[in-house]
Design an enzyme around this catalytic site. Sequence first.
Site, PDB file in Angstrom:
ATOM      1  N   ASN A 146       6.040  -1.472  11.454  1.00  0.00           N
ATOM      2  CA  ASN A 146       5.270  -0.983  10.314  1.00  0.00           C
ATOM      3  C   ASN A 146       5.632  -1.801   9.064  1.00  0.00           C
ATOM      4  OD1 ASN A 146       3.625   0.808   8.745  1.00  0.00           O
ATOM      5  ND2 ASN A 146       4.009   2.357  10.311  1.00  0.00           N
ATOM      6  N   PHE A 157      -1.876   8.072   4.618  1.00  0.00           N
ATOM      7  CA  PHE A 157      -2.637   8.672   5.740  1.00  0.00           C
ATOM      8  C   PHE A 157      -3.923   9.384   5.284  1.00  0.00           C
ATOM      9  CE2 PHE A 157       1.385   9.396   8.614  1.00  0.00           C
ATOM     10  CZ  PHE A 157       1.510   8.022   8.778  1.00  0.00           C
ATOM     11  N   ASN A 186       0.822  -1.217   0.000  1.00  0.00           N
ATOM     12  CA  ASN A 186       0.000   0.000   0.000  1.00  0.00           C
ATOM     13  C   ASN A 186       0.849   1.257   0.000  1.00  0.00           C
ATOM     14  OD1 ASN A 186      -0.458   1.855   2.595  1.00  0.00           O
ATOM     15  ND2 ASN A 186       0.248  -0.173   3.289  1.00  0.00           N
ATOM     16  N   SER A 208       5.665   5.146   8.754  1.00  0.00           N
ATOM     17  CA  SER A 208       5.004   4.849   7.488  1.00  0.00           C
ATOM     18  C   SER A 208       5.922   5.265   6.346  1.00  0.00           C
ATOM     19  CB  SER A 208       3.684   5.615   7.388  1.00  0.00           C
ATOM     20  OG  SER A 208       3.269   5.631   6.040  1.00  0.00           O
ATOM     21  N   LYS A 225       5.780   3.590  17.112  1.00  0.00           N
ATOM     22  CA  LYS A 225       5.739   2.541  16.078  1.00  0.00           C
ATOM     23  C   LYS A 225       6.909   2.733  15.113  1.00  0.00           C
ATOM     24  CE  LYS A 225       2.714   0.098  12.878  1.00  0.00           C
ATOM     25  NZ  LYS A 225       1.326  -0.113  12.472  1.00  0.00           N
ATOM     26  N   ASN A 282       4.926   6.049   3.484  1.00  0.00           N
ATOM     27  CA  ASN A 282       4.121   6.750   2.478  1.00  0.00           C
ATOM     28  C   ASN A 282       3.927   8.244   2.717  1.00  0.00           C
ATOM     29  OD1 ASN A 282       3.759   4.275   1.148  1.00  0.00           O
ATOM     30  ND2 ASN A 282       2.163   3.747   2.630  1.00  0.00           N
ATOM     31  N   THR A 283       4.566   8.767   3.747  1.00  0.00           N
ATOM     32  CA  THR A 283       4.569  10.211   3.967  1.00  0.00           C
ATOM     33  C   THR A 283       6.020  10.656   3.844  1.00  0.00           C
ATOM     34  OG1 THR A 283       2.625  10.188   5.399  1.00  0.00           O
ATOM     35  CG2 THR A 283       4.125  12.042   5.668  1.00  0.00           C
TER      36      THR A 283
END
Length: 340
Positions: free
Chosen positions: A258, A125, A121, A191, A229, A193-194
Amino acid sequence: MVWSALKRIFFQLDAEAVHHLSIRVLALLGKSSWSRSMVTFLGPRVSSGKKNPVRVPRMKNLNFQNRIGLAAGFDKNGEVLPILPAFGFGFAEIGTVTPRPQPGNPRPRLFRVPEKEILFNRMGFNNLGAELVALGLKRVRESGVLPPDFRVGVNLGKNKDTSAEESAQDYRLGARAFEGLVDYFVINVSSPNTPGLRSLQTVDALNPIVLGVNEEMRLWKNTPPLFLKLAPELTETQLKDLFSQGNRWGLSGWVLSNTLAGQHQGGSGGWSGKILTERSRELLKFARGHTDLGIISVGGIDSPEEANLRLELGADLVQVYSGWIFNGPYFPGRIAQTLN
Ligand SMILES: Cc1cc2nc3c(=O)[nH]c(=O)nc-3n(C[C@H](O)[C@H](O)[C@H](O)COP(=O)(O)O)c2cc1C
């Protein structure tokens, strides 16, 4: 059987479309006591001895309905909480929640590789923002549908357009919205993805973030346990650095881990599911040898045996996301049956 048939249909369709449909169905099932009872009735029996909640000393002695929880990212806005206990979950982590709402990355951004039981993915967020999510959680709490020992954690992130230097304020604002509503917080700096988020996984970068959240909670009647995390790629040196600060920061523990950063379908994102099983176990073993704080183990838990192994290796709690998708809705119940 039923799940195998349904899965064959669902897996023909776009992964995110199925996710949104599932959220709608689960939210609907959570609305009436009749459907909640039906879902419980159709699931695996959890024998009465195992219905007793477990006390988790490393999480400020909170009681948990059981040690198996839903990992962050499935219920980003806390829309399906009322039905989760009926599938066997003992707790859930909602979010990642950012202070302001944001749409996330362009689609397609969620993919399955069914033959390997992994997901990929780059959601980024997508969420309704802390205020709306907190309002929803308040309503759920007030409705009294959640069993008293079903715990709800909130996973906090920063908005995409907030600079690294200003990120502490985002985590603090996120936390502020959930006063009196949350059982534990997770600061998510892992994450993939940021952009730039993972660079916050150093002692120096985390100092103002953790201190800010602590400062925010200072005058609360009850201070919820605070977790960090982390990413599965951190080296032993990086992990040791962070672990050595845990007590000074007043943390209750670590969520390990993560998703694994990678490339798929023309873009970057994070891998989850079986691809993480080995790595997640290793991380847990290493962490248990270097920190006395709590550990929530997540990543590639694909069977009740694997969940039990994580607890034997020293995890206080375990979470699943991908395993729930590939093993069917009563997977958490089947795990709960086997846990002490
Ligand atoms: C679609 C998707 C979205 C996710 N979103 C988040 C998120 O918003 N915040 C977060 O901390 N973790 C997020 N995760 C990571 C999971 O919480 C978990 O750490 C990871 O998937 C490993 O567990 P699993 O192998 O059981 O899936 C997401 C995972 C997936 C598959």
